[in-house]
Design an enzyme around this catalytic site. Sequence first.
Site, PDB file in Angstrom:
ATOM      1  CD  GLU A   1      -2.586  11.247  19.430  1.00 36.00           C
ATOM      2  OE1 GLU A   1      -2.406  10.483  18.470  1.00 36.00           O
ATOM      3  OE2 GLU A   1      -1.998  11.109  20.524  1.00 36.00           O
ATOM      4  CB  SER A  44      -2.599   8.449  15.280  1.00 38.86           C
ATOM      5  OG  SER A  44      -3.323   9.666  15.187  1.00 38.86           O
ATOM      6  CD  GLU A  77      -6.649  -3.023   5.243  1.00 37.89           C
ATOM      7  OE1 GLU A  77      -6.087  -2.088   5.806  1.00 37.89           O
ATOM      8  OE2 GLU A  77      -6.134  -4.121   5.010  1.00 37.89           O
ATOM      9  CD  GLN A 137      -2.355   1.201   2.836  1.00 37.61           C
ATOM     10  OE1 GLN A 137      -2.499   0.179   3.496  1.00 37.61           O
ATOM     11  NE2 GLN A 137      -2.670   2.385   3.300  1.00 37.61           N
TER      12      GLN A 137
HETATM   13  C1  FAD Z   1       2.450  -0.617  11.648  1.00 36.94           C
HETATM   14  C2  FAD Z   1       2.202   0.410  10.590  1.00 36.94           C
HETATM   15  C3  FAD Z   1       2.028   0.001   9.285  1.00 36.94           C
HETATM   16  C4  FAD Z   1       1.798   0.933   8.282  1.00 36.94           C
HETATM   17  N1  FAD Z   1       1.696   0.494   7.001  1.00 36.94           N
HETATM   18  C5  FAD Z   1       1.495   1.391   6.020  1.00 36.94           C
HETATM   19  C6  FAD Z   1       1.466   0.970   4.653  1.00 36.94           C
HETATM   20  O1  FAD Z   1       1.673  -0.217   4.329  1.00 36.94           O
HETATM   21  N2  FAD Z   1       1.263   1.889   3.700  1.00 36.94           N
HETATM   22  C7  FAD Z   1       1.053   3.201   3.999  1.00 36.94           C
HETATM   23  O2  FAD Z   1       0.807   3.967   3.084  1.00 36.94           O
HETATM   24  N3  FAD Z   1       1.114   3.654   5.276  1.00 36.94           N
HETATM   25  C8  FAD Z   1       1.333   2.781   6.289  1.00 36.94           C
HETATM   26  N4  FAD Z   1       1.427   3.214   7.595  1.00 36.94           N
HETATM   27  C9  FAD Z   1       1.355   4.649   7.863  1.00 36.94           C
HETATM   28  C10 FAD Z   1       0.165   5.137   8.676  1.00 36.94           C
HETATM   29  O3  FAD Z   1      -1.003   5.180   7.931  1.00 36.94           O
HETATM   30  C11 FAD Z   1       0.565   6.509   9.222  1.00 36.94           C
HETATM   31  O4  FAD Z   1       1.662   6.326  10.081  1.00 36.94           O
HETATM   32  C12 FAD Z   1      -0.547   7.169   9.989  1.00 36.94           C
HETATM   33  O5  FAD Z   1      -1.570   7.570   9.129  1.00 36.94           O
HETATM   34  C13 FAD Z   1      -0.022   8.411  10.783  1.00 36.94           C
HETATM   35  O6  FAD Z   1       0.665   9.270   9.947  1.00 36.94           O
HETATM   36  P1  FAD Z   1       2.134   9.816  10.287  1.00 36.94           P
HETATM   37  O7  FAD Z   1       2.957   8.669  10.698  1.00 36.94           O
HETATM   38  O8  FAD Z   1       2.579  10.633   9.135  1.00 36.94           O
HETATM   39  O9  FAD Z   1       1.938  10.735  11.558  1.00 36.94           O
HETATM   40  P2  FAD Z   1       1.434  12.275  11.588  1.00 36.94           P
HETATM   41  O10 FAD Z   1       0.183  12.383  10.781  1.00 36.94           O
HETATM   42  O11 FAD Z   1       2.596  13.116  11.204  1.00 36.94           O
HETATM   43  O12 FAD Z   1       1.108  12.427  13.098  1.00 36.94           O
HETATM   44  C14 FAD Z   1       2.107  12.706  14.076  1.00 36.94           C
HETATM   45  C15 FAD Z   1       1.403  12.890  15.420  1.00 36.94           C
HETATM   46  O13 FAD Z   1       0.501  14.003  15.352  1.00 36.94           O
HETATM   47  C16 FAD Z   1      -0.826  13.603  15.693  1.00 36.94           C
HETATM   48  N5  FAD Z   1      -1.807  14.291  14.847  1.00 36.94           N
HETATM   49  C17 FAD Z   1      -1.778  14.403  13.490  1.00 36.94           C
HETATM   50  N6  FAD Z   1      -2.870  15.092  13.076  1.00 36.94           N
HETATM   51  C18 FAD Z   1      -3.597  15.399  14.186  1.00 36.94           C
HETATM   52  C19 FAD Z   1      -4.839  16.085  14.394  1.00 36.94           C
HETATM   53  N7  FAD Z   1      -5.540  16.576  13.371  1.00 36.94           N
HETATM   54  N8  FAD Z   1      -5.273  16.192  15.661  1.00 36.94           N
HETATM   55  C20 FAD Z   1      -4.586  15.687  16.709  1.00 36.94           C
HETATM   56  N9  FAD Z   1      -3.403  15.042  16.574  1.00 36.94           N
HETATM   57  C21 FAD Z   1      -2.914  14.879  15.318  1.00 36.94           C
HETATM   58  C22 FAD Z   1      -0.856  12.114  15.423  1.00 36.94           C
HETATM   59  O14 FAD Z   1      -1.840  11.466  16.191  1.00 36.94           O
HETATM   60  C23 FAD Z   1       0.548  11.683  15.813  1.00 36.94           C
HETATM   61  O15 FAD Z   1       0.634  11.504  17.209  1.00 36.94           O
HETATM   62  C24 FAD Z   1       1.700   2.303   8.614  1.00 36.94           C
HETATM   63  C25 FAD Z   1       1.905   2.714   9.930  1.00 36.94           C
HETATM   64  C26 FAD Z   1       2.183   1.787  10.907  1.00 36.94           C
HETATM   65  C27 FAD Z   1       2.439   2.262  12.298  1.00 36.94           C
END
Ligand code: FAD
Length: 395
Positions: free
Chosen positions: A375, A373, A243, A125
């Site tokens: 949040e 997440s 999903e 993905q």
């Molecule tokens: C085990 C795992 C597998 C994954 N596999 C895939 C995959 O195969 N393909 C893929 O495309 N992605 C994948 N992901 C990515 C996943 O979808 C993202 O990590 C997730 O959407 C969070 O985005 P970010 O890591 O960029 O964090 P950010 O969006 O940068 O968030 C950072 C922090 O800020 C907080 N935050 C962000 N926005 C807000 C808001 N509006 N209000 C309050 N708090 C907020 C978040 O909760 C978090 O604590 C995977 C992630 C994990 C952990």
Amino acid sequence: MTEFDEPAFRQRIRDFIAANAPDLPYRVGTRSPEDQAESRVLRDWSRQVYEAGFEGAEWPVEFGGRSDFRAVEELIVTEEFAKALAPTPIGAGRLAAHALLHFGTHDQQVEYLPKIRRYEHVWCQLFSEPDAGSDLASMRTTAIRDGDYFVVNGQKVWSTNAAFSDMGYLLARSDPSVAKHAGISAFAFDMSLPGVTVRPLREMTGTSDFNEVFFDDVHVPADALIGDLGQGWMIATTSLASERAGVGALVIRLRQNLDALITYAKATPSGTGTIADDPVIRQQLADFTARVEIATLMSEAAVDRRLRGKFNEADAPLIKLGFAVLNQDLSYLGIEIQGIRGALATDDPEAVDHGHWQDEFLYAKAYTISGGSNEIMRNLLGERALGLPREPKPH
Ligand SMILES: Cc1cc2nc3c(=O)[nH]c(=O)nc-3n(C[C@H](O)[C@H](O)[C@H](O)COP(=O)(O)OP(=O)(O)OC[C@H]3O[C@@H](n4cnc5c(N)ncnc54)[C@H](O)[C@@H]3O)c2cc1C
């Protein structure tokens, strides 16, 4: 339609798992293979799961599904696989198949669906980017039409299994001039195209489950577009919603872990008795028993509503959030209860249960992020389920 014999169906799944499940070390969560040999074993197993009809049974008959498929089968399969600690089919094939079945052309369906079933193709993905996770629609990877091709440039991250994937379910910005959700398109992306670089990342679990994926002027044939140009956001959110239904398996794992912890506490000497004699640990185990029971009942109620066609906006975020928090707390207790042995590394030969609790503890963080997440789940609950005012956006 013939009557559904649930006990017989459950037994068939158990027999299938007992006879065919690969003999691989159990790892918590959604993990990538450690090497090509493990990847081949998992591909073979995944193909057998489809052949046995425990995956893809809801597809149209033309593509190997069954006309008498019942939604409850999927839930039972999820439960039995979780109870047996059997791996689910590797990769994002299920997600990609959902997109192709609902939005793909007939040619795409004929091309890709049989290969997903036979596991000739493992999919990953390709959605998240370094600056686009929770706010996925702000993605910057572009796919700009140029004659018979789309030219893709940019970077993805967190791409589970990308190092072992043949195909990627890619989202990219095909029109940078329109509002951010409207300019995104979805593609069936061939990972072997020139200009694609996959770099595995090693995580604190000690394994490489994610990757960075870089695109440098990758020429993707125009017929790789899934749905219409600019439809990518709708396609992705629809397939992701399909999903999130899968939290039931995780709740089963919570109960298994709690049971294992209680057994460990009762069997492990401490002072003049066992760990289970410690008054604080007894309280904690009782508290977790109540919490796991609540999580189980909530999950069952949501499943019941879903099978009766009743949609409750709060179900998915509430169960996902509840699981992620409870799982993190329980995994911490799993480490704490061991005393000094809890500080051993996952692969230390002296680690309790072959390092299972270390793996649970280190992986527990992932569940608080993946699939939205904690949040974001709270925002969904507040804004969509409770109808509270939207959170202020930064200017
Ligand atoms: C085990 C795992 C597998 C994954 N596999 C895939 C995959 O195969 N393909 C893929 O495309 N992605 C994948 N992901 C990515 C996943 O979808 C993202 O990590 C997730 O959407 C969070 O985005 P970010 O890591 O960029 O964090 P950010 O969006 O940068 O968030 C950072 C922090 O800020 C907080 N935050 C962000 N926005 C807000 C808001 N509006 N209000 C309050 N708090 C907020 C978040 O909760 C978090 O604590 C995977 C992630 C994990 C952990």
